[in-house]
Design an enzyme around this catalytic site. Structure first.
Site, PDB file in Angstrom:
ATOM      1  N   HIS A   1      -9.978   6.525   1.178  1.00 62.37           N
ATOM      2  CA  HIS A   1     -10.694   5.509   2.296  1.00 62.37           C
ATOM      3  C   HIS A   1     -11.717   5.409   2.977  1.00 62.37           C
ATOM      4  O   HIS A   1     -10.624   5.462   3.871  1.00 62.37           O
ATOM      5  CB  HIS A   1     -11.285   4.763   0.433  1.00 62.37           C
ATOM      6  CG  HIS A   1      -9.932   4.166   0.593  1.00 62.37           C
ATOM      7  ND1 HIS A   1      -9.106   3.022  -0.358  1.00 62.37           N
ATOM      8  CD2 HIS A   1     -10.139   1.975   1.727  1.00 62.37           C
ATOM      9  CE1 HIS A   1      -8.387   2.290   1.097  1.00 62.37           C
ATOM     10  NE2 HIS A   1      -9.121   2.132   2.033  1.00 62.37           N
TER      11      HIS A   1
ATOM     12  N   CYS B   1       0.794  -1.313   0.217  1.00 63.71           N
ATOM     13  CA  CYS B   1      -0.203  -0.178  -0.366  1.00 63.71           C
ATOM     14  C   CYS B   1       0.877   1.677   0.393  1.00 63.71           C
ATOM     15  O   CYS B   1       1.085   2.247  -0.948  1.00 63.71           O
ATOM     16  CB  CYS B   1      -1.169  -0.036   0.910  1.00 63.71           C
ATOM     17  SG  CYS B   1      -2.166  -1.819   0.819  1.00 63.71           S
TER      18      CYS B   1
END
Length: 282
Positions: free
Chosen positions: A224, A157
């Site tokens: 998000h 990530c």
């Protein structure tokens, strides 16, 4: 108010008010009960933290700075991909029966590459350049190695750091700045965790390279908030805020590989209550 709080509150409000929903779309993450984990997301969020002014820890709730640092050192210093070398259980869901997360994160950091100056891994290359060629525009790391993705239990990530050195007028010290690139981030569970751990990395590298910490720029491609996190975030960003804590490193450490979490001191860290039992999408 900590500046980290100000940025976090603004970012969360922007995502909730102006983001787009993935509900009903084909998504990979799911909850433990098997339901799809949908999000509200914003593309291309960029946050800047001036580490010379304050340490960017949230005060809305406390971030476990030493645990976050331990995970960073697991990747950057121990260069491990095995959860048995980590003092927390945050990676347990992605580990195999032997504790490995595959050719991800720390595994990529220990791979040695041939440079004109010799054989080095990515961490040693960064330190070499900061010490010998600090104004290079090529000081960076990359964990997103396409040829190894099929052997990673989770695609990275936070996948890239780019370092850049500047010097203020009338200063006798170089300033170390960095950009953290992240393809995806779960804002509630991971945002300040990542900000804190890579801020500590900048502090550590600056100290061992005889520099001072400058800016950390955090670039998130897909920022998000998961559907089941929305009420938790809405409550969190209405809480009282406090001044940023004071962060210090043991000044006697001059070798990056000598740092431990015991070399960190965090003072005057006042924060709101922790949020417990946060559902985690996998």
């Amino acid at each position: 108010m900590s500046y980290a709080d100000e940025l976090f509150i603004h970012m969360c409000k922007d995502i909730l008010e102006n983001g787009t929903s993935t509900e009903g779309e084909k998504v990979r993450p799911h909850w433990e009960d098997g339901a799809s984990a949908y999000t509200i997301k914003k593309f291309g969020v960029v946050n800047r933290y001036d580490l010379s002014r304050e340490f960017p820890a949230l005060t809305l709730r406390k971030t476990a700075i030493k645990s976050a640092t331990d995970e960073m050192l697991w990747i950057w210093q121990r260069k491990s991909n095995n959860i048995q070398d980590l003092n927390s259980h945050i990676w347990d869901s992605w580990a195999d029966e032997e504790g490995s997360i595959g050719k991800a994160y720390g595994y990529q950091m220990q791979v040695k590459h041939q440079y004109r100056e010799g054989l080095m891994d990515q961490v040693d290359r960064v330190i070499y350049d900061l010490k010998h060629n600090p104004y290079s525009r090529r000081i960076m790391t990359n964990l997103y190695v396409h040829q190894d993705l099929h052997e990673m239990n989770l695609y990275p990530c936070a996948y890239s750091m780019t370092f850049n050195v500047t010097k203020e007028k009338n200063s006798d010290k170089l300033k170390l700045n960095a950009i953290l690139n992240q393809r995806s981030q779960d804002i509630l569970t991971a945002n300040n965790w990542n900000v804190v751990q890579y801020s500590v990395l900048v502090y550590m590298l600056a100290q061992v390279c005889d520099m001072v910490p400058g800016e950390l720029v955090h670039v998130i491609a897909d920022a998000h908030i998961y559907d089941r996190h929305i009420p938790l975030v809405e409550e969190l960003i209405t809480r009282p805020t406090y001044a940023a804590p004071t962060f210090k490193l043991n000044p006697d450490i001059k070798n990056f590989y000598d740092f431990t979490v015991r070399d960190i001191t965090v003072e005057n860290y006042e924060a709101g209550p922790q949020i417990t039992n946060i559902p985690v999408a996998i």
